[in-house]
Design an enzyme around this catalytic site. Structure first.
Site, PDB file in Angstrom:
ATOM      1  N   CYS A   8     -10.510   3.787  17.414  1.00  0.00           N
ATOM      2  CA  CYS A   8     -10.339   3.179  18.742  1.00  0.00           C
ATOM      3  C   CYS A   8      -9.171   3.850  19.471  1.00  0.00           C
ATOM      4  CB  CYS A   8     -10.071   1.686  18.586  1.00  0.00           C
ATOM      5  SG  CYS A   8      -9.699   0.836  20.123  1.00  0.00           S
ATOM      6  N   CYS A  65     -13.657   1.290  24.523  1.00  0.00           N
ATOM      7  CA  CYS A  65     -13.281   2.700  24.751  1.00  0.00           C
ATOM      8  C   CYS A  65     -14.432   3.615  24.330  1.00  0.00           C
ATOM      9  CB  CYS A  65     -11.996   3.031  23.987  1.00  0.00           C
ATOM     10  SG  CYS A  65     -12.214   3.164  22.206  1.00  0.00           S
ATOM     11  N   CYS A 121     -15.077   3.360  20.654  1.00  0.00           N
ATOM     12  CA  CYS A 121     -15.630   2.079  20.189  1.00  0.00           C
ATOM     13  C   CYS A 121     -17.112   1.949  20.535  1.00  0.00           C
ATOM     14  CB  CYS A 121     -14.853   0.903  20.778  1.00  0.00           C
ATOM     15  SG  CYS A 121     -13.343   0.529  19.853  1.00  0.00           S
ATOM     16  N   HIS A 181       1.028  -3.613   6.187  1.00  0.00           N
ATOM     17  CA  HIS A 181      -0.176  -3.511   7.029  1.00  0.00           C
ATOM     18  C   HIS A 181      -1.420  -4.053   6.344  1.00  0.00           C
ATOM     19  CE1 HIS A 181      -0.157   0.086   4.547  1.00  0.00           C
ATOM     20  NE2 HIS A 181      -1.461   0.174   4.747  1.00  0.00           N
ATOM     21  N   GLU A 182      -1.281  -4.579   5.113  1.00  0.00           N
ATOM     22  CA  GLU A 182      -2.476  -5.067   4.418  1.00  0.00           C
ATOM     23  C   GLU A 182      -2.461  -6.591   4.421  1.00  0.00           C
ATOM     24  OE1 GLU A 182      -4.332  -2.209   1.135  1.00  0.00           O
ATOM     25  OE2 GLU A 182      -3.569  -4.014   0.201  1.00  0.00           O
ATOM     26  N   ARG A 232      -3.594   3.367  20.752  1.00  0.00           N
ATOM     27  CA  ARG A 232      -3.085   4.364  19.799  1.00  0.00           C
ATOM     28  C   ARG A 232      -1.670   4.829  20.089  1.00  0.00           C
ATOM     29  NH1 ARG A 232      -6.473   6.496  16.196  1.00  0.00           N
ATOM     30  NH2 ARG A 232      -5.650   8.491  15.550  1.00  0.00           N
ATOM     31  N   CYS A 277       0.844  -1.210   0.000  1.00  0.00           N
ATOM     32  CA  CYS A 277       0.000   0.000   0.000  1.00  0.00           C
ATOM     33  C   CYS A 277       0.872   1.251   0.000  1.00  0.00           C
ATOM     34  CB  CYS A 277      -0.912  -0.034   1.218  1.00  0.00           C
ATOM     35  SG  CYS A 277      -1.841   1.477   1.515  1.00  0.00           S
ATOM     36  N   HIS A 278       0.276   2.372  -0.358  1.00  0.00           N
ATOM     37  CA  HIS A 278       1.017   3.636  -0.419  1.00  0.00           C
ATOM     38  C   HIS A 278       1.637   4.035   0.902  1.00  0.00           C
ATOM     39  CE1 HIS A 278       0.276   5.004  -4.475  1.00  0.00           C
ATOM     40  NE2 HIS A 278      -0.825   4.288  -4.391  1.00  0.00           N
ATOM     41  N   THR A 279       0.975   3.707   1.993  1.00  0.00           N
ATOM     42  CA  THR A 279       1.497   4.125   3.297  1.00  0.00           C
ATOM     43  C   THR A 279       2.832   3.443   3.585  1.00  0.00           C
ATOM     44  OG1 THR A 279      -0.795   4.315   3.956  1.00  0.00           O
ATOM     45  CG2 THR A 279       0.823   4.477   5.697  1.00  0.00           C
ATOM     46  N   ARG A 303      -3.031  -3.252  -7.181  1.00  0.00           N
ATOM     47  CA  ARG A 303      -2.343  -3.791  -6.016  1.00  0.00           C
ATOM     48  C   ARG A 303      -1.416  -4.946  -6.379  1.00  0.00           C
ATOM     49  NH1 ARG A 303      -2.999  -0.104  -3.037  1.00  0.00           N
ATOM     50  NH2 ARG A 303      -3.817  -0.146  -0.913  1.00  0.00           N
ATOM     51  N   CYS A 314      -6.857  -2.749   4.243  1.00  0.00           N
ATOM     52  CA  CYS A 314      -6.634  -1.290   4.144  1.00  0.00           C
ATOM     53  C   CYS A 314      -7.403  -0.688   2.976  1.00  0.00           C
ATOM     54  CB  CYS A 314      -5.151  -0.945   4.067  1.00  0.00           C
ATOM     55  SG  CYS A 314      -4.885   0.844   3.956  1.00  0.00           S
ATOM     56  N   CYS A 357     -11.303  -2.171  20.153  1.00  0.00           N
ATOM     57  CA  CYS A 357     -11.273  -2.798  21.481  1.00  0.00           C
ATOM     58  C   CYS A 357     -12.684  -3.114  21.946  1.00  0.00           C
ATOM     59  CB  CYS A 357     -10.540  -1.914  22.494  1.00  0.00           C
ATOM     60  SG  CYS A 357     -11.500  -0.505  23.097  1.00  0.00           S
TER      61      CYS A 357
HETATM   62  N1  LIG Z   1      -7.802   7.479   4.829  1.00  0.00           N
HETATM   63  C1  LIG Z   1      -7.245   6.269   4.910  1.00  0.00           C
HETATM   64  O1  LIG Z   1      -7.441   5.533   5.875  1.00  0.00           O
HETATM   65  C2  LIG Z   1      -6.394   5.811   3.777  1.00  0.00           C
HETATM   66  C3  LIG Z   1      -6.098   4.446   3.627  1.00  0.00           C
HETATM   67  C4  LIG Z   1      -5.356   4.044   2.500  1.00  0.00           C
HETATM   68  C5  LIG Z   1      -4.910   4.974   1.606  1.00  0.00           C
HETATM   69  N2  LIG Z   1      -5.182   6.304   1.803  1.00  0.00           N
HETATM   70  C6  LIG Z   1      -4.779   7.357   0.855  1.00  0.00           C
HETATM   71  O2  LIG Z   1      -5.752   7.427  -0.161  1.00  0.00           O
HETATM   72  C7  LIG Z   1      -5.174   7.933  -1.344  1.00  0.00           C
HETATM   73  C8  LIG Z   1      -5.492   7.009  -2.496  1.00  0.00           C
HETATM   74  O3  LIG Z   1      -4.861   5.750  -2.317  1.00  0.00           O
HETATM   75  P1  LIG Z   1      -4.737   4.747  -3.554  1.00  0.00           P
HETATM   76  O4  LIG Z   1      -4.047   3.545  -3.067  1.00  0.00           O
HETATM   77  O5  LIG Z   1      -6.063   4.587  -4.194  1.00  0.00           O
HETATM   78  O6  LIG Z   1      -3.755   5.642  -4.463  1.00  0.00           O
HETATM   79  P2  LIG Z   1      -3.404   5.623  -6.015  1.00  0.00           P
HETATM   80  O7  LIG Z   1      -2.181   6.459  -6.153  1.00  0.00           O
HETATM   81  O8  LIG Z   1      -3.373   4.236  -6.527  1.00  0.00           O
HETATM   82  O9  LIG Z   1      -4.631   6.373  -6.694  1.00  0.00           O
HETATM   83  C9  LIG Z   1      -4.698   7.751  -6.820  1.00  0.00           C
HETATM   84  C10 LIG Z   1      -5.347   8.054  -8.156  1.00  0.00           C
HETATM   85  O10 LIG Z   1      -5.540   9.453  -8.269  1.00  0.00           O
HETATM   86  C11 LIG Z   1      -5.481   9.765  -9.646  1.00  0.00           C
HETATM   87  N3  LIG Z   1      -5.317  11.193  -9.882  1.00  0.00           N
HETATM   88  C12 LIG Z   1      -4.178  11.921  -9.954  1.00  0.00           C
HETATM   89  N4  LIG Z   1      -4.468  13.198 -10.233  1.00  0.00           N
HETATM   90  C13 LIG Z   1      -5.805  13.288 -10.354  1.00  0.00           C
HETATM   91  C14 LIG Z   1      -6.694  14.342 -10.658  1.00  0.00           C
HETATM   92  N5  LIG Z   1      -6.257  15.585 -10.892  1.00  0.00           N
HETATM   93  N6  LIG Z   1      -8.013  14.078 -10.708  1.00  0.00           N
HETATM   94  C15 LIG Z   1      -8.476  12.832 -10.476  1.00  0.00           C
HETATM   95  N7  LIG Z   1      -7.664  11.782 -10.180  1.00  0.00           N
HETATM   96  C16 LIG Z   1      -6.354  12.015 -10.138  1.00  0.00           C
HETATM   97  C17 LIG Z   1      -4.303   8.928 -10.144  1.00  0.00           C
HETATM   98  O11 LIG Z   1      -4.371   8.756 -11.536  1.00  0.00           O
HETATM   99  C18 LIG Z   1      -4.508   7.642  -9.370  1.00  0.00           C
HETATM  100  O12 LIG Z   1      -5.224   6.676 -10.121  1.00  0.00           O
HETATM  101  C19 LIG Z   1      -3.682   8.076  -1.039  1.00  0.00           C
HETATM  102  O13 LIG Z   1      -3.425   9.411  -0.668  1.00  0.00           O
HETATM  103  C20 LIG Z   1      -3.490   7.146   0.138  1.00  0.00           C
HETATM  104  O14 LIG Z   1      -2.382   7.522   0.919  1.00  0.00           O
HETATM  105  C21 LIG Z   1      -5.933   6.712   2.854  1.00  0.00           C
HETATM  106 ZN   LIG Z   2      -2.757   1.148   3.518  1.00  0.00          ZN
HETATM  107 ZN   LIG Z   3     -11.649   1.062  21.356  1.00  0.00          ZN
END
Ligand SMILES: NC(=O)c1ccc[n+]([C@@H]2O[C@H](COP(=O)([O-])OP(=O)(O)OC[C@H]3O[C@@H](n4cnc5c(N)ncnc54)[C@H](O)[C@@H]3O)[C@@H](O)[C@H]2O)c1
Ligand SMILES: [Zn+2]
Ligand SMILES: [Zn+2]
Length: 367
Positions: free
Chosen positions: A106, A95, A98, A62-63, A110, A40-42, A362, A169, A92
């Site tokens: 949760c 809390c 939760c 984490h996935e 943390r 994943c990106h993170t 992925r 994730c 949990c």
């Molecule tokens: N909130 C959470 O819990 C959580 C969990 C996982 C990931 N994330 C975050 O979510 C985001 C997306 O994750 P992902 O794995 O799908 O990423 P990804 O990079 O695979 O997808 C992002 C998409 O955005 C598109 N994009 C770029 N510029 C754009 C524009 N101007 N208009 C429209 N689309 C555009 C890209 O082409 C790409 O397909 C990331 O920032 C990631 O860190 C958040």
């Molecule tokens: Zn993730």
């Molecule tokens: Zn909790």
């Protein structure tokens, strides 16, 4: 025990797959043998050094999804042989957060999790007698992990674990953003910015909620094709004109729900401005760069648009990940197109490259 794991030794450098030590699960903890783990990106964000709260050495990942191998003292939520999805966002069940239906954040572990520790403030990972910290409470780029029982979602036995890993994730984040954070209403119009794992999940979630029109916006035609497969009724190429186009197609009003899944703050602003006057709800899931902020003209808010964020899609992991997996088993969700590459733990850096090049949705490590 000894096991192989991908260790982040130094920010900006490739992970080093090596043998490390994993101690026995203590009270309330569980030893899980990983079967699959998405990249994943993170993970990449932390590996690059861009994450201000990052640390090294640590075992990333984490996935994950796997099988319970052993439980520590007092564990009652899972037992040996159970199939589980790892939760970086635990539940949990006790809390203040939760017991509230209003959040999935949760509070139980943390602080220690953020420091790279298990809840008792120590680590189970080490190398040559020196501690290695856990990552996101999961550290699933490894053959095994020890995690607190409150951070494991038990999934049905018949669910394939490679598909289940995505629910740990990205997929749950997107699905949940639509289903649990925004609670999309049937018949509504939605706009999803971004068609990566998170955006595609939001498209599928909006479909499951009965949205009538789902516009997905991305820069990649291949990804927009996948969005159509998940239920997008319209697919557009992103750019500065998107807000105007949304307004033009909604009688000048905007969409009932908008979702941001790009991590780009300029797109977050577009998502806010595309939301409908009066009641439009913009849900932000993307993680922006350090120090970046979103520009919102207050008039957009005064005239009834709302903005909210969503971590892990608002999903209460132990209760709701199994429900989402069940929807997959029931045939309501098509998960297979999201697994673009299957790799081995030794190829984890290649998984990062594929992600960096936006090659596929992925890569899943198959242990
Ligand atoms: N909130 C959470 O819990 C959580 C969990 C996982 C990931 N994330 C975050 O979510 C985001 C997306 O994750 P992902 O794995 O799908 O990423 P990804 O990079 O695979 O997808 C992002 C998409 O955005 C598109 N994009 C770029 N510029 C754009 C524009 N101007 N208009 C429209 N689309 C555009 C890209 O082409 C790409 O397909 C990331 O920032 C990631 O860190 C958040
Ligand atoms: Zn993730
Ligand atoms: Zn909790």
């Amino acid at each position: 025990m000894k096991m192989r794991a991908a260790v982040l030794e130094e920010f900006g450098q490739p992970l080093v797959v090596q043998e490390v030590e994993l101690a026995e699960p203590k009270e309330g903890e569980v030893l899980v043998r990983l079967e699959a783990c998405g990249v994943c990106h993170t993970d990449l964000y932390t590996a690059s050094g861009a994450d201000p709260s990052g640390y090294a050495p640590t075992v990333l990942g984490h996935e994950g999804a796997g099988i319970v191998e052993k439980v520590g003292r007092g564990v009652s939520l899972v037992r040996e042989g159970d199939r589980v999805v790892t939760l970086f966002s635990p539940q949990c069940g006790e809390c203040e957060h939760c017991i509230s239906p209003r959040t999935n954040l949760c509070l139980a572990i943390r602080e220690e999790q953020g420091k790279g520790h298990l809840p008792d403030g120590t680590t189970r990972l080490s190398r040559g007698g020196e501690d290695i910290r856990h990552f996101m409470g999961t550290s699933t780029f490894a053959e095994y992990t020890v995690m607190p029982e409150i951070a494991l979602a038990k999934v049905p036995e018949e669910a394939p674990l490679d598909r289940c890993a995505l629910f740990a994730c990205g997929l749950s984040t997107g699905l949940g953003a639509a289903m649990f954070t925004a609670k999309v209403e049937a018949g509504s119009t939605c706009v999803v910015f971004g068609a990566g794992m998170v955006g595609l999940g939001a498209v599928a979630g909006a479909r499951l909620q009965g949205a009538e029109r789902i516009i997905c916006v991305d820069m990649s035609e291949d990804r927009l094709e996948l969005a159509r497969g998940q239920g997008a009724t319209d697919t557009w190429t992103g750019g500065p004109d998107v807000v105007e186009r949304v307004l033009g197609e909604t009688g000048g009003m905007g969409a009932d729900y908008t979702f941001e899944a790009t991590g780009i703050v300029a797109v977050m602003r577009q998502a806010v401005e595309s939301a409908r006057m009066g009641w439009g709800l913009c849900t932000i899931a993307g993680v922006a760069g350090k120090g970046e902020t979103v520009d919102i003209v207050p008039r957009y808010l005064i005239t009834g648009r709302r903005v909210c964020g969503s971590s892990f899609g608002g999903v209460k992991g132990r209760d709701q990940v199994p429900q989402l997996v069940q929807r997959y088993l029931d045939g309501d969700l098509d998960v297979d197109p999201f697994i673009s590459h299957r790799i081995k733990l030794d190829d984890v850096n290649h998984g990062f490259e594929l992600m960096h090049n936006q090659d596929g949705i992925r890569s899943v490590i198959d242990f």
